[in-house]
Design a protein around this motif. Structure first.
Motif, PDB file in Angstrom:
ATOM      1  N   THR A  22      20.893   6.699 -18.938  1.00  0.00           N
ATOM      2  CA  THR A  22      19.638   6.465 -18.105  1.00  0.00           C
ATOM      3  C   THR A  22      19.693   6.008 -16.565  1.00  0.00           C
ATOM      4  OG1 THR A  22      19.026   5.577 -20.352  1.00  0.00           O
ATOM      5  CG2 THR A  22      17.490   4.812 -18.298  1.00  0.00           C
ATOM      6  N   PHE A  23      18.981   6.710 -15.682  1.00  0.00           N
ATOM      7  CA  PHE A  23      18.869   6.065 -14.548  1.00  0.00           C
ATOM      8  C   PHE A  23      17.717   5.118 -14.233  1.00  0.00           C
ATOM      9  CE2 PHE A  23      22.159   9.209 -14.067  1.00  0.00           C
ATOM     10  CZ  PHE A  23      22.930   8.826 -13.130  1.00  0.00           C
ATOM     11  N   VAL A  24      17.674   4.351 -13.577  1.00  0.00           N
ATOM     12  CA  VAL A  24      16.652   3.178 -13.473  1.00  0.00           C
ATOM     13  C   VAL A  24      16.287   3.086 -11.701  1.00  0.00           C
ATOM     14  CG1 VAL A  24      15.588   1.000 -13.912  1.00  0.00           C
ATOM     15  CG2 VAL A  24      17.331   2.047 -15.354  1.00  0.00           C
ATOM     16  N   LEU A  25      14.974   3.796 -11.717  1.00  0.00           N
ATOM     17  CA  LEU A  25      14.496   3.968 -10.120  1.00  0.00           C
ATOM     18  C   LEU A  25      13.576   2.628 -10.120  1.00  0.00           C
ATOM     19  CD1 LEU A  25      14.208   5.160  -7.270  1.00  0.00           C
ATOM     20  CD2 LEU A  25      12.481   6.453  -8.456  1.00  0.00           C
ATOM     21  N   SER A  26      13.980   1.644  -9.331  1.00  0.00           N
ATOM     22  CA  SER A  26      12.982   0.500  -9.110  1.00  0.00           C
ATOM     23  C   SER A  26      12.392   0.573  -7.691  1.00  0.00           C
ATOM     24  CB  SER A  26      13.685  -0.831  -9.397  1.00  0.00           C
ATOM     25  OG  SER A  26      12.941  -1.865  -9.272  1.00  0.00           O
ATOM     26  N   LEU A  27      11.036   0.736  -7.456  1.00  0.00           N
ATOM     27  CA  LEU A  27      10.419   0.668  -6.268  1.00  0.00           C
ATOM     28  C   LEU A  27       9.174  -0.251  -6.277  1.00  0.00           C
ATOM     29  CD1 LEU A  27      10.331   4.502  -5.973  1.00  0.00           C
ATOM     30  CD2 LEU A  27      11.399   2.907  -4.399  1.00  0.00           C
ATOM     31  N   ALA A  28       8.890  -0.645  -5.095  1.00  0.00           N
ATOM     32  CA  ALA A  28       7.738  -1.712  -4.881  1.00  0.00           C
ATOM     33  C   ALA A  28       6.465  -0.842  -5.274  1.00  0.00           C
ATOM     34  CB  ALA A  28       7.472  -2.075  -3.441  1.00  0.00           C
ATOM     35  N   LEU A  29       5.550  -1.717  -5.893  1.00  0.00           N
ATOM     36  CA  LEU A  29       4.464  -1.240  -6.505  1.00  0.00           C
ATOM     37  C   LEU A  29       3.055  -1.398  -5.561  1.00  0.00           C
ATOM     38  CD1 LEU A  29       3.075   0.195  -9.349  1.00  0.00           C
ATOM     39  CD2 LEU A  29       2.989  -2.242 -10.181  1.00  0.00           C
ATOM     40  N   LEU A  30       2.372  -0.582  -5.180  1.00  0.00           N
ATOM     41  CA  LEU A  30       1.373  -0.757  -4.315  1.00  0.00           C
ATOM     42  C   LEU A  30       0.002  -0.746  -5.143  1.00  0.00           C
ATOM     43  CD1 LEU A  30       1.833   1.980  -1.534  1.00  0.00           C
ATOM     44  CD2 LEU A  30       2.265  -0.487  -1.453  1.00  0.00           C
ATOM     45  N   ALA A  31      -0.892  -1.778  -4.688  1.00  0.00           N
ATOM     46  CA  ALA A  31      -2.297  -1.915  -5.598  1.00  0.00           C
ATOM     47  C   ALA A  31      -3.079  -0.578  -5.490  1.00  0.00           C
ATOM     48  CB  ALA A  31      -2.934  -3.028  -4.691  1.00  0.00           C
ATOM     49  N   SER A  32      -3.549  -0.301  -6.650  1.00  0.00           N
ATOM     50  CA  SER A  32      -4.205   0.946  -6.724  1.00  0.00           C
ATOM     51  C   SER A  32      -5.272   0.759  -7.889  1.00  0.00           C
ATOM     52  CB  SER A  32      -3.124   2.131  -7.262  1.00  0.00           C
ATOM     53  OG  SER A  32      -2.814   1.978  -8.467  1.00  0.00           O
ATOM     54  N   PRO A  33      -6.560   1.341  -7.714  1.00  0.00           N
ATOM     55  CA  PRO A  33      -7.315   1.128  -8.650  1.00  0.00           C
ATOM     56  C   PRO A  33      -7.106   1.784  -9.686  1.00  0.00           C
ATOM     57  CG  PRO A  33      -8.375   2.701  -6.799  1.00  0.00           C
ATOM     58  CD  PRO A  33      -6.731   2.168  -6.402  1.00  0.00           C
TER      59      PRO A  33
END
Ligand code: ADP
Length: 633
Positions: free
Chosen positions: A615-626
């Motif tokens: 399992t590769f885990v990609l973690s990225l900042a979440l931007l606000a989206s409707p």
């Protein structure tokens, strides 16, 4: 004795430090007190000296004035007895006494006495017997009395002026006797006597509140402003003198007590201070300034007594004033000293503050210089880092680009295969379509043309994905997760179809802080690796699951492949690490994917599940989206 090591200072017990200060304060208080007393004494002495001098000058004037008054009083009768020489009745009576002549002279003398306001006027023969007198009518008449013992008679009968102060032997009344030898040619035939009163002088002194007396040749006070001093001896009388005076009856039977001062202090310039007991006899002494001078034409002296009481009071006042002024000056001095000390302390404090300030400023300047130097160093370092970073980014970009190209190169066979297949199909379909058109089978030709169109679309999609993957992009973009997954799968479509992989989507739509192309590139790498890992098996499963984790979004790419041997796990993210044989692997995929994730502020990690696979885990900042309707976040 307590011994102190020289290097260390002995602690002085507090009692020993307090005592000297107490002693100093006590000593200072005593000295200041002595100074105040000395000032008071000086004031007293100065005032006394000046006051006595002023009193003496005033007394001198008073003495002169009063001496003149006494002299004029006693000389104004001088001529009176000699006038009788001119009277024929007197001369005849002296030459040939008769009752008739005596009576005529008596009457004359009575009238004369009245006019001259004298006590008595009388005529004696050369034996000293009274032949005629103004007081012939009174019971105390001198008529017939023998007055040859009187000194004034004895002088006058010898041709000298008879001057005498005495108490009348008949009347007991004091008076001033003026006698004159009455001459007939060269011969003295009788003596004329005028007795005058001088108590007018005494009354004048009393009215003027002067204390004065006149003492005669025997030192007996004959005139005095104070009745208590009258007929007192101002000098000691020897027994012989006393006997002589008693015999002369000059002072009748008066005891002639001595008027001796309690003390006599010379004050210089012929002035003396004398103390007499107070007349009321309460034993208190009264101090006087004594000034005297002889009276002209008499052996008498006029003495003036000026009380020193007022002057003493003034001196005491000046003493108090002096002491007060001194005390005031001392208080002023102490206050000034205190003020000076306070100012000195303030100045010292200010100076200390200034020094501390200077020291602080110096330290601040030093620190500022240090900080400036550090700042410069840091700025230089930042510059270097930026440069390095730029360089790195450039290298990274180049690497990414190289990685992309590598991936493209890697996929070129399958891409060519993917493109060749539709191309071959297109060739066959186009040939068939031409033949179907020539035969007039238009519906079949139309269907072929539709298939041709679909094939061209698909080829266009493949080349568009490749172009997007190869394109350079920036680190601050935004990515739509679903679109990226779709694009990646599109790119890998040929392999997916070939290998028949069951893909399970468990991710919600999300906008992530990464460039769209880069996210696609990462996903292509991860899914591509998963496909490689599952190549040798028949049951191939791929899970794409994503979940929001606070401000981040975690996307897991899991396969059920062979997994990674434990000894190789530490090398996964190293560049050019590959287990793939020949041209298949470059060993850049994970390295580039991890650096793309890190450049976007995220991370790429790996897990090795117990159940197998990777399992590769990609973690990225979440931007606000409707949120999209119907899809849970
Ligand atoms: P390459 O694919 O060119 O070898 P990568 O950096 O993508 O380079 O991968 C490096 C190595 O990591 C691969 O050679 C492979 O051995 C291993 N690997 C990557 N992904 C997986 C996976 N899903 N399962 C098993 N091994 C993997």
């Amino acid at each position: 004795m307590m011994q102190c090591p020289p290097a260390r200072r002995c602690a002085v017990p507090p009692a020993l430090t307090v005592k000297p200060r107490l002693f100093r304060h006590l000593l200072l208080t005593l000295v200041l007190l002595a100074l105040v007393l000395a000032c008071g004494y000086a004031g007293y002495r100065l005032s006394e000296r000046v006051g006595i001098r002023a009193l003496a000058e005033n007394g001198e004037r008073q003495l002169e004035l009063n001496a003149r008054a006494v002299e004029s009083e006693i000389t104004k009768y001088n001529y009176l007895p000699s006038l009788l020489e001119l009277n024929d009745d007197v001369r005849r009576l002296l030459q040939t006494p008769s009752h008739y002549r005596r009576q005529r002279v008596n009457d004359f003398l009575e009238g004369l006495n009245q006019r001259s306001a004298s006590l008595a006027t009388y005529v004696l023969d050369t034996s000293g017997r009274v032949l005629a007198t103004s007081n012939w009518r009174t019971p105390s008449s001198f008529l017939g009395e023998d007055l040859s013992f009187r000194a004034y008679f004895q002088d006058a009968v010898q041709g000298k002026p008879g001057r005498f102060y005495g108490i009348g032997s008949t009347t007991g009344e004091p008076g001033y006797y003026l006698a004159h030898g009455l001459r007939q040619g060269e011969r003295i035939i009788g003596v004329a006597v005028v007795k005058v009163r001088l108590d007018a002088l005494e009354q004048r002194w009393q009215r003027a509140r002067l204390e004065a007396y006149v003492s005669d040749e025997n030192g007996i006070i004959i005139l005095a402003s104070s009745p208590a001093r009258r007929l007192k001896a101002v000098q000691p009388l020897g027994p012989n003198t006393r006997e002589r005076l008693a015999r002369s009856l000059q002072y009748h039977w008066w005891a002639l007590e001595e008027l001796q001062p309690l003390a006599r202090t010379p004050l210089g310039d012929g002035i003396e201070q004398v103390s007499y007991a107070a007349p009321d006899g309460d034993g208190q002494a009264i101090n006087y300034l004594e000034q005297s001078r002889p009276l002209a034409d008499t052996p008498w002296r006029l003495t003036l007594l000026t009380p020193l009481r007022e002057q003493r009071r003034a001196a005491i006042s000046y003493a108090l004033l002096g002491a007060g002024a001194c005390a005031l000056l001392i208080v002023l001095g102490l206050a000034l000293n205190q003020r000076r000390k306070v100012i000195a302390t303030r100045l010292a404090a200010r100076e200390a503050l200034q020094q501390a300030n200077n020291e602080l400023e110096r330290k601040i300047a030093e620190r500022t210089a240090d900080l400036s130097a550090s700042n410069r160093r840091l700025t230089a370092e930042i510059g270097e880092r930026r440069q390095t970073e730029a360089h790195l980014r450039q290298t990274q970009d180049e690497l990414i680009q190289a990685g992309k190209l590598a991936v493209i190169g890697q996929m070129s066979t399958s891409i060519a295969h993917e493109l060749n297949q539709p191309l071959a199909a297109l060739r066959t379909l186009s040939g068939n379509t031409v033949r179907f058109l020539q035969r007039g089978a238009l519906d079949v030709a139309g269907s072929n043309l539709q298939t041709i169109g679909e094939l061209v679309d698909r080829m266009g999609k493949i080349t568009a994905s490749l172009r997007a993957f190869a394109r350079r992009s920036d680190d601050h973009g935004q990515a739509d997760l679903d679109k990226a997954v779709e694009a990646a799968l599109m790119l890998l479509q040929p392999r997916l179809q070939r290998t028949r992989v069951a893909i399970q989507h468990e991710h919600a739509p999300a906008r992530l802080a990464i460039d769209q192309t880069r996210l696609e590139q990462i996903l292509v790498n991860l899914i591509g690796n998963a496909l490689d890992a599952m190549a040798q098996q028949t049951d191939r499963r791929l899970w794409l699951s994503g979940v929001a984790d606070g401000a981040n979004y975690r996307l897991e790419v899991r396969d059920n492949g062979a997994g990674i041997a434990p000894e190789l796990r530490g090398h996964l993210f190293e560049p050019f690490f590959t287990t793939k044989p020949g041209e298949q692997g470059l060993g850049l995929g994970l390295t580039l994917s991890a650096s793309l994730a890190t450049a976007a502020g995220g991370s790429l990690g790996v897990r090795h599940p117990e159940s197998g696979g990777t399992t590769f885990v990609l973690s990225l900042a979440l931007l606000a989206s409707p949120p999209r309707p119907g899809i849970p976040p």
